[in-house]
Write a protein that holds these residues in place. Sequence first.
Motif, PDB file in Angstrom:
ATOM      1  N   ALA A 118     -12.893 -31.963 -13.254  1.00 61.15           N
ATOM      2  CA  ALA A 118     -13.471 -32.653 -12.025  1.00 61.15           C
ATOM      3  C   ALA A 118     -12.334 -32.071 -10.959  1.00 61.15           C
ATOM      4  CB  ALA A 118     -13.581 -33.897 -12.159  1.00 61.15           C
ATOM      5  N   LEU A 119     -11.435 -31.566 -11.217  1.00 60.50           N
ATOM      6  CA  LEU A 119     -10.193 -31.276 -10.191  1.00 60.50           C
ATOM      7  C   LEU A 119      -9.903 -29.660 -10.100  1.00 60.50           C
ATOM      8  CD1 LEU A 119      -7.873 -34.305 -11.254  1.00 60.50           C
ATOM      9  CD2 LEU A 119      -9.445 -34.051  -9.050  1.00 60.50           C
ATOM     10  N   PRO A 120     -10.897 -28.935  -9.885  1.00 67.43           N
ATOM     11  CA  PRO A 120     -10.670 -27.445  -9.841  1.00 67.43           C
ATOM     12  C   PRO A 120      -9.774 -26.964  -8.848  1.00 67.43           C
ATOM     13  CG  PRO A 120     -12.908 -27.877  -9.465  1.00 67.43           C
ATOM     14  CD  PRO A 120     -12.231 -29.175  -9.913  1.00 67.43           C
ATOM     15  N   VAL A 121      -9.736 -27.944  -7.834  1.00 66.82           N
ATOM     16  CA  VAL A 121      -9.141 -27.677  -6.482  1.00 66.82           C
ATOM     17  C   VAL A 121      -7.678 -27.295  -6.870  1.00 66.82           C
ATOM     18  CG1 VAL A 121      -8.479 -29.756  -6.031  1.00 66.82           C
ATOM     19  CG2 VAL A 121      -8.786 -28.111  -4.356  1.00 66.82           C
ATOM     20  N   PHE A 122      -7.157 -27.736  -7.955  1.00 75.05           N
ATOM     21  CA  PHE A 122      -5.520 -27.621  -8.143  1.00 75.05           C
ATOM     22  C   PHE A 122      -5.460 -26.112  -8.788  1.00 75.05           C
ATOM     23  CE2 PHE A 122      -5.301 -32.136  -8.474  1.00 75.05           C
ATOM     24  CZ  PHE A 122      -4.019 -32.258  -7.863  1.00 75.05           C
ATOM     25  N   ASP A 145      -6.658 -23.623  -6.978  1.00 70.99           N
ATOM     26  CA  ASP A 145      -6.671 -22.967  -5.620  1.00 70.99           C
ATOM     27  C   ASP A 145      -5.291 -23.258  -5.035  1.00 70.99           C
ATOM     28  OD1 ASP A 145      -6.985 -21.851  -3.035  1.00 70.99           O
ATOM     29  OD2 ASP A 145      -8.932 -23.034  -2.631  1.00 70.99           O
ATOM     30  N   LYS A 146      -4.538 -21.886  -4.941  1.00 70.58           N
ATOM     31  CA  LYS A 146      -3.108 -22.125  -4.525  1.00 70.58           C
ATOM     32  C   LYS A 146      -3.106 -22.501  -3.000  1.00 70.58           C
ATOM     33  CE  LYS A 146      -0.689 -19.293  -7.894  1.00 70.58           C
ATOM     34  NZ  LYS A 146       0.090 -17.962  -7.873  1.00 70.58           N
ATOM     35  N   ALA A 147      -4.002 -21.936  -2.246  1.00 73.48           N
ATOM     36  CA  ALA A 147      -3.984 -22.402  -0.715  1.00 73.48           C
ATOM     37  C   ALA A 147      -4.036 -23.834  -0.579  1.00 73.48           C
ATOM     38  CB  ALA A 147      -5.251 -21.470   0.009  1.00 73.48           C
ATOM     39  N   LYS A 148      -4.965 -24.532  -1.182  1.00 77.38           N
ATOM     40  CA  LYS A 148      -5.160 -25.907  -0.895  1.00 77.38           C
ATOM     41  C   LYS A 148      -4.096 -26.889  -1.926  1.00 77.38           C
ATOM     42  CE  LYS A 148     -10.165 -25.100  -0.484  1.00 77.38           C
ATOM     43  NZ  LYS A 148     -11.607 -25.285  -0.980  1.00 77.38           N
ATOM     44  N   ARG A 149      -3.623 -26.269  -3.019  1.00 75.11           N
ATOM     45  CA  ARG A 149      -2.997 -27.097  -3.905  1.00 75.11           C
ATOM     46  C   ARG A 149      -1.794 -27.823  -3.276  1.00 75.11           C
ATOM     47  NH1 ARG A 149      -1.711 -24.014  -8.911  1.00 75.11           N
ATOM     48  NH2 ARG A 149       0.029 -23.002  -7.176  1.00 75.11           N
ATOM     49  N   ASN A 150      -0.940 -27.113  -2.426  1.00 72.54           N
ATOM     50  CA  ASN A 150      -0.025 -27.908  -2.015  1.00 72.54           C
ATOM     51  C   ASN A 150      -0.163 -28.925  -0.879  1.00 72.54           C
ATOM     52  OD1 ASN A 150       1.535 -25.697  -3.139  1.00 72.54           O
ATOM     53  ND2 ASN A 150       2.204 -24.887  -1.281  1.00 72.54           N
ATOM     54  N   LEU A 172      -0.017 -28.074 -15.755  1.00 72.04           N
ATOM     55  CA  LEU A 172      -1.198 -26.823 -16.341  1.00 72.04           C
ATOM     56  C   LEU A 172      -1.262 -26.022 -15.252  1.00 72.04           C
ATOM     57  CD1 LEU A 172      -3.710 -28.856 -17.536  1.00 72.04           C
ATOM     58  CD2 LEU A 172      -2.056 -27.973 -18.977  1.00 72.04           C
ATOM     59  N   THR A 173      -0.469 -25.940 -14.015  1.00 72.81           N
ATOM     60  CA  THR A 173      -0.482 -24.756 -13.014  1.00 72.81           C
ATOM     61  C   THR A 173       0.661 -23.977 -13.137  1.00 72.81           C
ATOM     62  OG1 THR A 173       0.294 -25.869 -11.069  1.00 72.81           O
ATOM     63  CG2 THR A 173      -2.168 -26.469 -11.688  1.00 72.81           C
ATOM     64  N   ASP A 174       0.855 -23.134 -12.159  1.00 71.55           N
ATOM     65  CA  ASP A 174       2.070 -22.395 -11.896  1.00 71.55           C
ATOM     66  C   ASP A 174       2.917 -22.710 -10.851  1.00 71.55           C
ATOM     67  OD1 ASP A 174       0.599 -21.490  -9.932  1.00 71.55           O
ATOM     68  OD2 ASP A 174       0.620 -19.302 -10.207  1.00 71.55           O
ATOM     69  N   MET A 175       2.557 -23.752 -10.344  1.00 77.18           N
ATOM     70  CA  MET A 175       3.537 -24.337  -8.934  1.00 77.18           C
ATOM     71  C   MET A 175       4.792 -24.582  -9.642  1.00 77.18           C
ATOM     72  SD  MET A 175       2.917 -28.047  -6.979  1.00 77.18           S
ATOM     73  CE  MET A 175       2.199 -27.541  -5.523  1.00 77.18           C
ATOM     74  N   ASN A 176       5.670 -24.064  -8.617  1.00 79.42           N
ATOM     75  CA  ASN A 176       7.191 -24.358  -8.863  1.00 79.42           C
ATOM     76  C   ASN A 176       7.676 -25.750  -9.027  1.00 79.42           C
ATOM     77  OD1 ASN A 176       9.916 -24.629  -7.638  1.00 79.42           O
ATOM     78  ND2 ASN A 176       9.760 -22.432  -8.281  1.00 79.42           N
TER      79      ASN A 176
END
Length: 192
Positions: free
Chosen positions: A126-130, A132-137, A160-164
């Motif tokens: 339910a949280l696919p927005v994570f 999207d790098k543009a919206k994630r921050n 689970l993402t590639d966020m630093n």
Amino acid sequence: NTPQAKPRMKKGRAALILSIIGAVMCGIAALFVILLWQHLKNPDEVRAFVNQNKVVGALILILLSMIQVIPSEVIELAAGYAFGTWEGAFLVLIGIVSGSIITILLTRKFGRRLVDAFYPTEKLDALPVFADKAKRNMLTFLLFFIPGTPKDLFTYIIGLTDMNISLYLLLTTAARFPSIITSTVSTDNLAL
């Protein structure tokens, strides 16, 4: 050993390691609570104990911040009362940052199955927005700024993402700080 057996063994080992770590941390916290129960009934005794045992008090607070399942505001309020505004806020942040780093690293090591063990797949999907790098921050900052959001779930998702990790810590610390400092200020003033 089949190729499928190795991932199952790794995931089973990961679950065992997490269970042991969680049990040890909860056991230590429970031991501290049992040993200090008579002091916990009187807030002035808690503050006196902390003043006499700064290192032990700091370790207890960091441990509680790391394993917090109860709302973080309770720990923040206790930190302000026992340690004062700035020292309490600093110790809470150490615990939160430490717990976040451990969570992200474990999630990155063991992947989606680890997160699925704690949270239903439907919640994650339910949280696919994570993704999207543009919206994630911006979303990460807002979700950690708003009180009452399930921050532990979001920390696992970030794993689970590639966020630093450094960026994650910068965003979430900035977002959490107003709430933490408000809590520690309010109870520090009660202690005067």
